[in-house]
Design an enzyme around this catalytic site. Structure first.
Site, short mmCIF file in Angstrom:
data_model
loop_
_atom_site.label_atom_id
_atom_site.label_comp_id
_atom_site.label_asym_id
_atom_site.label_seq_id
_atom_site.Cartn_x
_atom_site.Cartn_y
_atom_site.Cartn_z
N LYS A 99 -19.13 -11.56 -5.24
CA LYS A 99 -17.94 -11.79 -6.06
C LYS A 99 -18.41 -12.37 -7.39
O LYS A 99 -19.12 -13.38 -7.42
CB LYS A 99 -17.00 -12.76 -5.34
CG LYS A 99 -15.62 -12.91 -5.98
CD LYS A 99 -14.77 -11.65 -5.78
CE LYS A 99 -13.34 -11.88 -6.21
NZ LYS A 99 -12.60 -12.77 -5.30
N HIS A 100 -18.01 -11.73 -8.48
CA HIS A 100 -18.40 -12.17 -9.82
C HIS A 100 -19.92 -12.32 -9.94
O HIS A 100 -20.42 -13.31 -10.47
CB HIS A 100 -17.70 -13.47 -10.20
CG HIS A 100 -16.20 -13.35 -10.19
ND1 HIS A 100 -15.52 -12.33 -10.81
CD2 HIS A 100 -15.25 -14.14 -9.63
CE1 HIS A 100 -14.22 -12.48 -10.63
NE2 HIS A 100 -14.03 -13.56 -9.92
N ASN A 115 -27.71 -23.02 -11.66
CA ASN A 115 -28.53 -23.58 -10.60
C ASN A 115 -28.06 -23.06 -9.25
O ASN A 115 -26.88 -23.07 -8.96
CB ASN A 115 -28.45 -25.10 -10.61
CG ASN A 115 -29.23 -25.74 -11.73
OD1 ASN A 115 -30.34 -25.35 -12.01
ND2 ASN A 115 -28.65 -26.74 -12.37
N HIS A 140 -30.05 -16.26 -15.01
CA HIS A 140 -29.01 -16.70 -15.95
C HIS A 140 -28.08 -15.56 -16.33
O HIS A 140 -28.35 -14.42 -16.04
CB HIS A 140 -29.66 -17.27 -17.21
CG HIS A 140 -30.40 -18.55 -16.95
ND1 HIS A 140 -31.77 -18.64 -17.03
CD2 HIS A 140 -29.97 -19.77 -16.57
CE1 HIS A 140 -32.14 -19.88 -16.73
NE2 HIS A 140 -31.07 -20.59 -16.44
#
Length: 538
Positions: free
Chosen positions: A289-290, A432, A538
């Site tokens: 999800k996302h 993180n 990232h």
């Protein structure tokens, strides 16, 4: 010094009198040739294209008759001649150009139809070095660029998909093309040669192991225009690079609506993650999800793996992406369609599974034909203001690492397996990242927090919520292994994980306070392993 234009205005309409056809992909070429002849166009052609047109009984002249020079060197030299390029580049309304044409017996060429040697296909098929080099087209790009530069007078077709529009233009305008049409085709032509050269230069970089060449170009072919990008006010398109790697770009959409920009991004993340688990070892499922996993598990069957993955965070899984490492079967499909899901992606699907998924017509079902090799090299890229960040794919795998036990207590065999599983998943979680795992199943996932301690806490909270929803006696973080994709900078995150019930920790190590963290683990009888490799995402 820049060349100064004579500022001769381009004509709006140009009558097509002579056309040069030289194609690798013969799709639609005969029909196009027939249309051109019907409008009185003289056809010039080369090699196999000449044979294909002549075989239909159509009048066509070999380029060698135009140049007075035969094809030589296995066809490497056939169109690189002044009578070809002069006919393409001449400015018809420039008296000096016209005089040069007359002096040297150069005829104007008004339309060029070219598609290039299939370099990208040969590269994708894993052709050897000599074969791949031999499929680098030279004459084709030269003619395309010459024609596109002189689009004021020359119509350039590089894609069979544009043949119908060209034929319609000829029919509706008495064998002429408009300046606007020629401009559009010229823009497409330069993009084609740019993408072609990008594929060649990147192949050379790979073949010669040049990690960061002085010039880096990434090219692609538009697979589909998206309805919008991440948000409705952004435009977007999906381009494929031709990389030989099973995944979203090569997948076949068996059913469902068009994939959105976000669907593609999330589906890629899901499939890359599930591919970390070899299909011949155990069925595996990843729910995304996302772009972050909300549940990952292996199991005794795909159904078992799916249910175990779903139990980690069934709330977040709503409207997510489900990736499988084996052929979707009927049992798994029957359970999956009970949940609102955007996409299912798998190497394949059984006929029974396809019929079951078809009950949900908006659910996208993608099959890829295989899994990508997580160890394979490749590039990832993202734009920044004024630049492009390019790196090799993160192909580090925990199975290949020399794990180092740094605590007094070594992990048990089960803890070690859970550590490896958790660290593998953490590689695919936004930094993180913290992942708890137990018995081949994620227990809690904390993603994308500015503080690593917060990721530890969120992952534990997710596990508690899952336990309450399922009516379990307690969260599965009890007795779990916990992974951090980067080093633990302080002991506070470790202590939070211990409070959640973790008994083993895997992390890269390398912090200035490693000794402090190790001492805290020893004080609580926790096993800790250093990988020496981090997985920032990232």
């Amino acid at each position: 010094m820049a060349v100064v234009s004579k500022k001769i205005p381009a004509p709006d309409k140009v009558k097509i009198r002579t056309a040069l056809l030289s194609v690798s992909d013969k799709t639609g070429i005969v029909e196009l040739a027939q249309t051109l002849i019907a409008h009185g166009v003289r056809l010039l052609s080369t090699g196999g294209t000449h044979k294909a047109i002549a075989a239909e009984g159509l009048p066509v002249t070999d380029v060698s008759e135009l140049t007075g020079f035969p094809e030589i060197m296995d066809g490497r030299v056939k169109t690189l001649h002044p009578r070809v390029h002069g006919g393409l580049l001449a400015i018809r309304d420039d008296a000096e150009h016209v005089a040069a044409m007359k002096e040297h017996g150069i005829e104007s060429i008004d339309l060029v139809v070219i598609n290039l040697y299939p370099f990208e296909d040969v590269r994708a098929a894993g052709g050897d070095y000599p074969t791949t080099v031999e499929n680098i087209d030279i004459g084709g790009p030269a003619m395309i660029r010459a024609s596109a530069k002189n689009h004021a007078y020359v119509t350039i077709l590089t894609d069979p998909a544009d043949y119908p529009a060209a034929m319609q233009a000829l029919r509706s305008d008495d064998g002429q093309t408009s300046y606007a049409f020629r401009q559009t085709l010229a823009a497409k032509a330069f993009a084609r040669t740019a993408a072609y050269d990008a594929a060649i230069s990147n192949w050379f970089a790979e073949a010669l192991d040049i990690e960061m060449p002085r010039h880096r170009v990434i090219g692609g072919v538009l697979k589909e225009k998206m309805r919008y990008g991440e948000n409705p006010h952004q435009s977007a398109g999906f381009y494929v690079t031709g990389e030989k790697r099973a995944g979203v770009a090569t997948a076949v959409l068996l059913q469902g609506k068009q994939l959105s920009y976000n669907n593609i991004n999330d589906t890629d993340a899901a499939f890359e993650l599930v591919s970390e688990f070899p299909a011949d070892k155990a069925p595996a499922c990843a729910i995304i999800k996302h772009a972050n996993p909300c549940g990952v598990a292996t199991g005794t069957s795909l159904l078992d793996a799916y249910r175990r993955a779903l139990s980690c965070d069934s709330v977040s899984a709503f409207g997510g992406i489900i990736a499988l490492n084996q052929t979707l079967d009927a049992a798994a499909a029957e359970d999956i369609i009970k949940l609102f899901t955007e996409v299912i992606i798998a190497p394949d699907a059984s006929d029974e599974a396809k019929a079951i998924v078809a009950r949900k017509p908006n659910l996208r079902l993608l099959v890829t034909g295989g899994l990508p090799d997580p160890r394979s090299r490749g590039l990832s890229a993202r734009t920044v203001s004024g630049g492009l960040l390019v790196q090799t794919r993160d192909n580090g795998m925990v199975e290949d690492l020399d794990l180092r036990v740094v605590t007094k207590r070594a992990p048990t065999a089960q803890e070690l397996e859970d550590m490896k599983f958790a660290f593998t998943v953490a590689k695919h979680v936004k930094s993180n990242a913290v992942v708890y795992a137990k018995n081949g199943q994620t227990a809690g996932i904390g993603a994308g927090q500015m503080s690593r301690v917060d990721s530890v806490r969120i992952a534990a909270l997710k596990a508690e919520d899952a336990a309450k929803a399922a009516g379990w006696d307690g969260p599965t973080t009890r007795g779990s292994a916990v992974a951090s994709e980067a080093f633990l900078p302080f002991a506070d995150g470790l202590l939070e994980a211990i409070a959640a019930g973790a008994t083993a920790v895997i992390q890269p190590g390398g912090s200035m306070r490693d000794e402090e963290v190790i001492a805290a683990a020893d004080a609580h009888g926790i096993a800790m392993v250093f990988t020496g490799m981090r997985h920032f995402r990232h």
